[in-house]
Motif scaffolding. Structure first.
Motif, PDB file in Angstrom:
ATOM      1  N   CYS A   1       0.830  -1.204   0.000  1.00  0.00           N
ATOM      2  CA  CYS A   1       0.000   0.000   0.000  1.00  0.00           C
ATOM      3  C   CYS A   1       0.859   1.246   0.000  1.00  0.00           C
TER       4      CYS A   1
ATOM      5  N   LEU B   1       0.868   5.789   0.249  1.00  0.00           N
ATOM      6  CA  LEU B   1       0.205   7.039   0.605  1.00  0.00           C
ATOM      7  C   LEU B   1      -0.226   7.734  -0.680  1.00  0.00           C
TER       8      LEU B   1
ATOM      9  N   ILE C   1       4.367   2.158   1.713  1.00  0.00           N
ATOM     10  CA  ILE C   1       4.588   1.866   3.131  1.00  0.00           C
ATOM     11  C   ILE C   1       4.669   0.353   3.363  1.00  0.00           C
TER      12      ILE C   1
ATOM     13  N   GLY D   1       5.673   0.251   9.773  1.00  0.00           N
ATOM     14  CA  GLY D   1       4.413   0.027   9.064  1.00  0.00           C
ATOM     15  C   GLY D   1       3.380  -0.760   9.853  1.00  0.00           C
TER      16      GLY D   1
ATOM     17  N   SER E   1       1.272   0.209  12.356  1.00  0.00           N
ATOM     18  CA  SER E   1      -0.036   0.877  12.431  1.00  0.00           C
ATOM     19  C   SER E   1      -0.678   0.971  11.054  1.00  0.00           C
ATOM     20  N   THR E   2       0.167   1.131  10.054  1.00  0.00           N
ATOM     21  CA  THR E   2      -0.363   1.194   8.691  1.00  0.00           C
ATOM     22  C   THR E   2      -1.095  -0.098   8.351  1.00  0.00           C
TER      23      THR E   2
ATOM     24  N   ARG F   1      -4.417   0.008   9.987  1.00  0.00           N
ATOM     25  CA  ARG F   1      -5.327   1.012   9.420  1.00  0.00           C
ATOM     26  C   ARG F   1      -5.746   0.677   8.000  1.00  0.00           C
ATOM     27  N   VAL F   2      -4.827   0.092   7.240  1.00  0.00           N
ATOM     28  CA  VAL F   2      -5.169  -0.246   5.854  1.00  0.00           C
ATOM     29  C   VAL F   2      -6.200  -1.374   5.833  1.00  0.00           C
TER      30      VAL F   2
ATOM     31  N   HIS G   1      -8.577   2.765   6.107  1.00  0.00           N
ATOM     32  CA  HIS G   1      -8.294   4.191   6.290  1.00  0.00           C
ATOM     33  C   HIS G   1      -8.042   4.872   4.940  1.00  0.00           C
TER      34      HIS G   1
ATOM     35  N   PHE H   1      -4.578   5.582   2.755  1.00  0.00           N
ATOM     36  CA  PHE H   1      -3.769   4.566   2.063  1.00  0.00           C
ATOM     37  C   PHE H   1      -4.493   3.974   0.861  1.00  0.00           C
TER      38      PHE H   1
END
Ligand SMILES: Nc1ncnc2c1ncn2[C@@H]1O[C@H](COP(=O)(O)OP(=O)(O)O)[C@@H](O)[C@H]1O
Ligand SMILES: [Mg+2]
Lengths: 321, 247
Positions: B9, B11, B17, B40, B42-43, B46-47, B51, B54
Motif C-alpha cells: 500500500c 500514501l 509503506i 508500518g 499501524s499502517t 489502518r489499511v 483508512h 492509504f
C-alpha cells in the motif's frame, strides 16, 4: 437607568471602529469582507431606519416585567422593553418570527442587578424573506445573562448588543446556525464592556450546506479605563457540502492590558479521522456524519441551566440535522 | 481467519509503506507483531480497516474467506474486524455510551437483527465495564474526551468487548498503560479470546506478551515481515533488539 435611555435610538451604523490596539496577537481578521448584504439590502436599509425609529417611538410596549417567564409576543408591538427584575431568576423566550413579509423587531432588555436571565431564542424559519431582530441588553451589577439562539432556515439577521453596565456583569452567548440551500444567517454581535470585572463569552457555531451564506461580525469592546474584564470568543463553521460561504470578522477592541481575552475562529469540514473512527466501529457513512454534526451542535447546548423549552429546542434541532 | 498475501500500500503521494506483507492467522491464534518505529505496523492495522490515507496497490487480504477490500470500512467492522487504535481520537459531544450503542446497533442491523433493548445493552455494558474495572463515568463522558492515554486504551478494549469481533488487531494497546491497567486489559483480552477468534497484538514490549501468550511472533521492518517465530522470538528481541534483523 431610565426608560428614556433604553428606548433612545442609536445610530444604525455599522462602520467598524478603528482598531487602536489589539491585545490578542492571533486575530485572524479577514480584511476584505464587506458588510454582509441581505438581498436588496439598500432598499431595506432606509426603511429599516424609519421602521425602527417608528417602532421605538410609537409602537413601544409599556414596560414589561418578566414574572418568572415571559414569551415575547410581537403581534401588536414590534418594539418592546422588557425588564428582568433584580435579585431574581427569570426566563425570556423569543419565538420564531417566520413571515411572508419583511420583518424587523426589536427588544430592549434591562437586566437588573443581581438577576439571572435565561434567554431562549429559536429562530427557525421557512420563508426566505428577510427577518431582522435587534436585541439590546443592558446588564446591571452582578447580573448574568445566558443567551441561547438558534438560527435555522430563512434569511435572517440578528443584531445583538450587550452593554455590560454594572460591575461583575456577565453575558454568555451561544448561537447555533443551520443553513441549507440558499438560506442566509447574518450575525452582528457587540459586547460592550462598560464596567470593570464584566465578562463575556461567545460560542458561535454554524453548519452549512449548498449555497448558504453565513456572516458574522463580532466586536468585543473594552475601553481604556474598564479593567479586569474577561472576554472570550469562539466561532466555528462547519461546511458540509456544496459551496456554502462563511464570512467571519471577529474584532477585539481592547484598550487596556488588564484583561483576559481569547479568540478562536475555525472553518472546516467534518474531521476525516473522526469519521474514520466511527466507520471503523460499523457505523455507515450517513449515521457517522450525522453523529458528528449532532456532536458539533450539541456542544452549543452544553452546561446550560435546565429548561424544558431549551431541552426540546435542542432535541428538535439535533433531529433535523 | 485472516489471510494476508503480498500486501502493498502507498500514501497519496505515492510513498510505499507496506511492501509485500504476508500473514496467516487461523481461528484461536494469537499473533504478535513487533518491529521498529515507522516500520508500518499501524499502517497494516489502518489499511485493513480501510483508512482513506492509504491505497492498496497490490496483494490481498481475506477475512473469513472474503476479500476485505471489496468492502467499506463499516462493512469490514460489521463482518467482524476490530482495530484497537494506537491513538484513539477524541470526539467531544458524542457520549461514549451512545457511541457504543450506535456501534452495537450498526452491527445488529447489518446482521438483520433488531436494535438492542435498553436492559440488555445496560447489562452487557455493566458486565464489560466491570471486567475492565472502569467506572460508569467513562461511558457518561464524551468519547475519549479528556481520557488519559491508558483510559483511551481501556476504552478500545471496552468497545472490542461490546462488539465481539472475529479478528481483533490491537495496536500498542499496552503503550502508556501502567502495570495494573495492563494486567486488567490483558485479563480482558484473555477472557474475550475463544477458539473461534483471533488476535493480533502490535507491541514493543514483552510485558504484554507475558500476560497474553502469543502463538506466533513476527518482526515487521520497512513494510515487510522479516522474521517469524514462536513466543521465544519476543524474548530474543527483548535482549538483542531489532538491529540484527533489520540490517
Ligand atoms: N497518513 C500518513 N501520512 C504520511 N505518512 C504516514 C502516514 N501514515 C503513516 N505514515 C508513514 O508511514 C510509515 C509507517 O508508519 P506506521 O505504520 O505508523 O509505523 P509504526 O506503527 O510501525 O511505528 C512512517 O514512516 C510514517 O511516517
Ligand atoms: Mg504505530
Amino acid at each position: 437607568m431610565r426608560l428614556k435611555d433604553l428606548t433612545k435610538i442609536e445610530s444604525w451604523n455599522y462602520v467598524p471602529l478603528t482598531i487602536k490596539k489589539t491585545v490578542q496577537a492571533e486575530l485572524s481578521l479577514k480584511e476584505d469582507i464587506s458588510c454582509p448584504l441581505i438581498p436588496h439590502w439598500d432598499e431595506y436599509w432606509e426603511s429599516e431606519k424609519d421602521f425602527s425609529a417608528l417602532a421605538a417611538v410609537n409602537n413601544s410596549s409599556p414596560l414589561m416585567n418578566i414574572n418568572d417567564e415571559l414569551v415575547v409576543d410581537f403581534s401588536h408591538k414590534t418594539h418592546q422593553v422588557i425588564i428582568a427584575p433584580a435579585n431574581k431568576k427569570s426566563t425570556l423566550i423569543i419565538p420564531s418570527q417566520d413571515a411572508k413579509n419583511f420583518g424587523n423587531k426589536r427588544l430592549d432588555i434591562l437586566v437588573e442587578e443581581n438577576s439571572e436571565l435565561l434567554v431562549i431564542h429559536p429562530s427557525i424559519l421557512e420563508f426566505e424573506l428577510p427577518q431582522l431582530m435587534h436585541l439590546h441588553f443592558y446588564v446591571q451589577k452582578q447580573a448574568q445573562v445566558e443567551y441561547v439562539g438558534v438560527n435555522m432556515g430563512g434569511v435572517q439577521r440578528l443584531n445583538l448588543r450587550a452593554y455590560m453596565q454594572g460591575e461583575n456583569s456577565n453575558f454568555n452567548l451561544r448561537h447555533l446556525g443551520v443553513n441549507r440551500k440558499t438560506e442566509q444567517n447574518h450575525l452582528f454581535v457587540a459586547m460592550e464592556h462598560e464596567s470593570p470585572r464584566s465578562t463575556s463569552n461567545q460560542l458561535i457555531r454554524t453548519l452549512q450546506e449548498n449555497k448558504s451564506l453565513f456572516s458574522c461580525d463580532n466586536i468585543v469592546h473594552i475601553p481604556k479605563n474598564i479593567t479586569d474584564c474577561e472576554a472570550h470568543q469562539t466561532i466555528n463553521s462547519l461546511l458540509l457540502s456544496g459551496s456554502p460561504k462563511s464570512m467571519t470578522k471577529p474584532t477585539m477592541l481592547i484598550y487596556n492590558e488588564q484583561v483576559q481575552a481569547s479568540h478562536g475562529n475555525t472553518i472546516g469540514s467534518l474531521d476525516p479521522e473522526m469519521l474514520f473512527y466511527l466507520l471503523s466501529r460499523g457505523m455507515d457513512l450517513d449515521s457517522a456524519r450525522k453523529t458528528l454534526m449532532r456532536a458539533f451542535a450539541h456542544e452549543v447546548f452544553m452546561n446550560l441551566p435546565y429548561h424544558k423549552v431549551l431541552k426540546s429546542l435542542e432535541t428538535q434541532v439535533l433531529e433535523r440535522l | 481467519m485472516l489471510n494476508i498475501e503480498d500486501l502493498q500500500c502507498s500514501l497519496e503521494d505515492g510513498t510505499q509503506i507496506l511492501k509485500g506483507l504476508s500473514l496467516q492467522v487461523k481461528p484461536g491464534e494469537t499473533h504478535a507483531i513487533m518491529g521498529p518505529n515507522g516500520s508500518g505496523k499501524s499502517t497494516l492495522a489502518r489499511v485493513l480497516a480501510g483508512h482513506p490515507a492509504f491505497t492498496v496497490t497490490g496483494g490481498k487480504a481475506e477475512l473469513a474467506g472474503e476479500n476485505l477490500f471489496d468492502f467499506e470500512t463499516s462493512e469490514r467492522a460489521n463482518k467482524g474486524l476490530f482495530v484497537g487504535f494506537q491513538h484513539p481520537i477524541e470526539i467531544p459531544g458524542v457520549k461514549n455510551a451512545d457511541f457504543i450503542r450506535l456501534a452495537v446497533d450498526s452491527k445488529r442491523a447489518f446482521l438483520g437483527q433488531e436494535k438492542i433493548e435498553d436492559e440488555e445493552f445496560q447489562e452487557l455494558l455493566d458486565k464489560n465495564l466491570n471486567m475492565l474495572q472502569m467506572g460508569k463515568s467513562y461511558v457518561e463522558r464524551g468519547l475519549n474526551e479528556g481520557f488519559s492515554g491508558g483510559e483511551k486504551k481501556r476504552n478500545e478494549i471496552l468497545q472490542m468487548a461490546m462488539l465481539d469481533p472475529k479478528v481483533a488487531i490491537l495496536d500498542e494497546t499496552d503503550s502508556g498503560v501502567d502495570i495494573d491497567a495492563l494486567r486488567i486489559i490483558s485479563e480482558g483480552i484473555n477472557t474475550l479470546m475463544t477458539p473461534h477468534k483471533s488476535i493480533i497484538l502490535i507491541t514493543h514490549y514483552q510485558r504484554l506478551l507475558d500476560l497474553v501468550k502469543p502463538d506466533f511472533v513476527h518482526v515487521l521492518s520497512q513494510g515487510k515481515i522479516v522474521k517469524s517465530g514462536g513466543s521465544e522470538l519476543a524474548l530474543e528481541l527483548e535482549t538483542k533488539g531489532y538491529d540484527w534483523l533489520v540490517k
